[in-house]
Design an enzyme around this catalytic site. Structure first.
Site, PDB file in Angstrom:
ATOM      1  N   LYS A   1       0.814  -1.219   0.000  1.00 55.93           N
ATOM      2  CA  LYS A   1       0.000   0.000   0.000  1.00 55.93           C
ATOM      3  C   LYS A   1       0.849   1.272   0.000  1.00 55.93           C
ATOM      4  O   LYS A   1       2.060   1.225   0.249  1.00 55.93           O
ATOM      5  CB  LYS A   1      -0.970  -0.039   1.200  1.00 55.93           C
ATOM      6  CG  LYS A   1      -2.084  -1.071   0.954  1.00 55.93           C
ATOM      7  CD  LYS A   1      -3.164  -1.047   2.009  1.00 55.93           C
ATOM      8  CE  LYS A   1      -4.277  -2.032   1.657  1.00 55.93           C
ATOM      9  NZ  LYS A   1      -5.316  -2.116   2.710  1.00 55.93           N
TER      10      LYS A   1
ATOM     11  N   ARG B   1      -3.140  -9.980   5.331  1.00 58.56           N
ATOM     12  CA  ARG B   1      -3.668 -10.102   3.963  1.00 58.56           C
ATOM     13  C   ARG B   1      -2.619  -9.574   3.003  1.00 58.56           C
ATOM     14  O   ARG B   1      -2.294  -8.382   3.048  1.00 58.56           O
ATOM     15  CB  ARG B   1      -4.960  -9.294   3.851  1.00 58.56           C
ATOM     16  CG  ARG B   1      -5.624  -9.372   2.484  1.00 58.56           C
ATOM     17  CD  ARG B   1      -6.938  -8.592   2.452  1.00 58.56           C
ATOM     18  NE  ARG B   1      -7.520  -8.653   1.120  1.00 58.56           N
ATOM     19  CZ  ARG B   1      -7.165  -7.825   0.135  1.00 58.56           C
ATOM     20  NH1 ARG B   1      -6.220  -6.903   0.333  1.00 58.56           N
ATOM     21  NH2 ARG B   1      -7.745  -7.925  -1.060  1.00 58.56           N
TER      22      ARG B   1
HETATM   23  N1  LIG Z   1     -10.061  -7.027   5.047  1.00 58.60           N
HETATM   24  C1  LIG Z   1      -9.420  -6.280   4.130  1.00 58.60           C
HETATM   25  N2  LIG Z   1      -9.784  -6.334   2.828  1.00 58.60           N
HETATM   26  C2  LIG Z   1      -9.128  -5.555   1.904  1.00 58.60           C
HETATM   27  N3  LIG Z   1      -9.523  -5.586   0.601  1.00 58.60           N
HETATM   28  C3  LIG Z   1      -8.886  -4.804  -0.319  1.00 58.60           C
HETATM   29  C4  LIG Z   1      -7.821  -4.002   0.072  1.00 58.60           C
HETATM   30  C5  LIG Z   1      -7.144  -3.158  -0.954  1.00 58.60           C
HETATM   31  O1  LIG Z   1      -5.974  -3.745  -1.368  1.00 58.60           O
HETATM   32  P1  LIG Z   1      -5.873  -4.599  -2.717  1.00 58.60           P
HETATM   33  O2  LIG Z   1      -6.868  -5.684  -2.730  1.00 58.60           O
HETATM   34  O3  LIG Z   1      -4.453  -4.976  -2.882  1.00 58.60           O
HETATM   35  O4  LIG Z   1      -6.202  -3.532  -3.855  1.00 58.60           O
HETATM   36  P2  LIG Z   1      -7.519  -3.224  -4.673  1.00 58.60           P
HETATM   37  O5  LIG Z   1      -8.575  -2.886  -3.692  1.00 58.60           O
HETATM   38  O6  LIG Z   1      -7.103  -2.092  -5.571  1.00 58.60           O
HETATM   39  O7  LIG Z   1      -7.858  -4.475  -5.453  1.00 58.60           O
HETATM   40  N4  LIG Z   1      -7.386  -3.956   1.365  1.00 58.60           N
HETATM   41  C6  LIG Z   1      -8.051  -4.723   2.304  1.00 58.60           C
HETATM   42  C7  LIG Z   1      -7.682  -4.697   3.701  1.00 58.60           C
HETATM   43  O8  LIG Z   1      -6.753  -3.975   4.129  1.00 58.60           O
HETATM   44  N5  LIG Z   1      -8.394  -5.476   4.561  1.00 58.60           N
END
Ligand SMILES: Nc1nc2ncc(COP(=O)(O)OP(=O)(O)O)nc2c(=O)[nH]1
Length: 287
Positions: free
Chosen positions: A226, A261
């Site tokens: 992030k 995660r």
């Molecule tokens: N429980 C939980 N779920 C999440 N889902 C998505 C993202 C965002 O990160 P990412 O999936 O890598 O990116 P994107 O939302 O752009 O797909 N962060 C979290 C988090 O910190 N906690």
């Protein structure tokens, strides 16, 4: 640290919480911030999920809607088209629990029907019908803090005391979930790194993560690749933030996170193994 349930029963696939567990991220999206669409097709996403299972993931998290700052909402039919085939294939192709990363009640229902054993809701079941849908599925639910919506959450996030305010929000959502009939042993709390937080807010949340273990449910931390990792390390490209992400998740584990995660499963699994080996050594006697 408060005792939490020793495991989560994810539709018959048990996620043990005897040590920090690794949730591998499978984004079936064309626009996720960290992997910019590398796994946007069913085939690519399934292959990626199987690879993460090979790397040692304890659970796979399948999402069809990017929640990056500024992201718009994905229509229901499109999110279902992205997510359900991948859930089905990963449930069949691995023995791991599979979670679905969604805010939509209809996607929750369809994903559990397809074999998903956990709901990961970045909206903490605040969408209309989400509490009822999640309660009806009988699977564990991750409740995450987000300030507003992805479109606007990073505009100008402000808190008097970010740890206290996020803690209060999560306590309220846990209460609401229990009122809706979701047993506390099925709940997981997540402070939502990057969801309406400046890097200073994320730093306070990581440093103060142990506070959230007082909620009496397992804590999940997701800092992988992030923006804050980039600001702390100077690494602009998300793919260059692996070491920083691993360090952050080790610190989260030290502060009580039971699930991390991550995108980079193998590196995180190895780092946790080293940490656990050292943590198992009895403290030296002070004669
Ligand atoms: N429980 C939980 N779920 C999440 N889902 C998505 C993202 C965002 O990160 P990412 O999936 O890598 O990116 P994107 O939302 O752009 O797909 N962060 C979290 C988090 O910190 N906690």
């Amino acid at each position: 640290m408060f005792d939490v349930s020793p495991s989560l029963d994810c539709a018959g696939r048990v996620l043990k919480l005897d040590r920090t567990r690794v949730m591998g991220i499978v984004n079936v999206t064309p626009d996720s911030f960290s992997d910019s669409g590398a796994h946007a097709t069913t085939e690519a996403a399934v292959a990626h999920g199987l690879r993460l299972a090979e790397e040692g993931a304890d659970i796979l998290d399948v999402g069809g809607e990017s929640t990056r700052p500024g992201a718009g909402e994905v229509p229901l039919e499109e999110e279902l088209r992205r997510v359900i085939p991948v859930v089905e294939r990963l449930v069949r192709g691995t023995a791991l629990p599979v979670s679905v990363d969604t805010c939509k009640p209809e996607v929750m229902r369809a994903a559990v029907a397809a074999g998903a054993g956990m709901i990961n809701d970045v909206c903490a079941l605040r969408r209309d019908g989400a509490l009822e849908a999640a309660a009806a599925q009988g699977v564990p639910v991750v409740l995450m803090h987000m300030l507003g919506e992805p479109r606007s959450m990073q505009d100008d996030p402000r808190y008097d005391d970010v740890v206290a305010e996020v803690h209060r929000f999560l306590a309220e959502r846990i209460f609401a979930a229990e009122l809706a009939g979701i047993p506390k042993k099925h709940l997981v709390a997540d402070p939502g790194f990057g969801f309406g937080k400046t890097t200073a807010h994320n730093l306070a949340l990581l440093a103060g993560l142990e506070r959230f273990t007082e909620l009496g449910v397992p804590v999940l931390a997701g800092l992988s690749r992030k923006r804050s990792i980039g600001e702390w390390t100077g690494r602009q490209a998300p793919a260059e933030r692996v070491a920083g992400s691993v360090a952050a998740h080790l610190l989260a584990a030290q502060r009580g996170a039971r699930i991390v995660r991550v995108h980079d499963v193998a590196a995180t699994v190895d780092a946790l193994k080293v940490w656990e080996a050292v943590a198992a050594v009895p403290a030296p006697r002070r004669d």
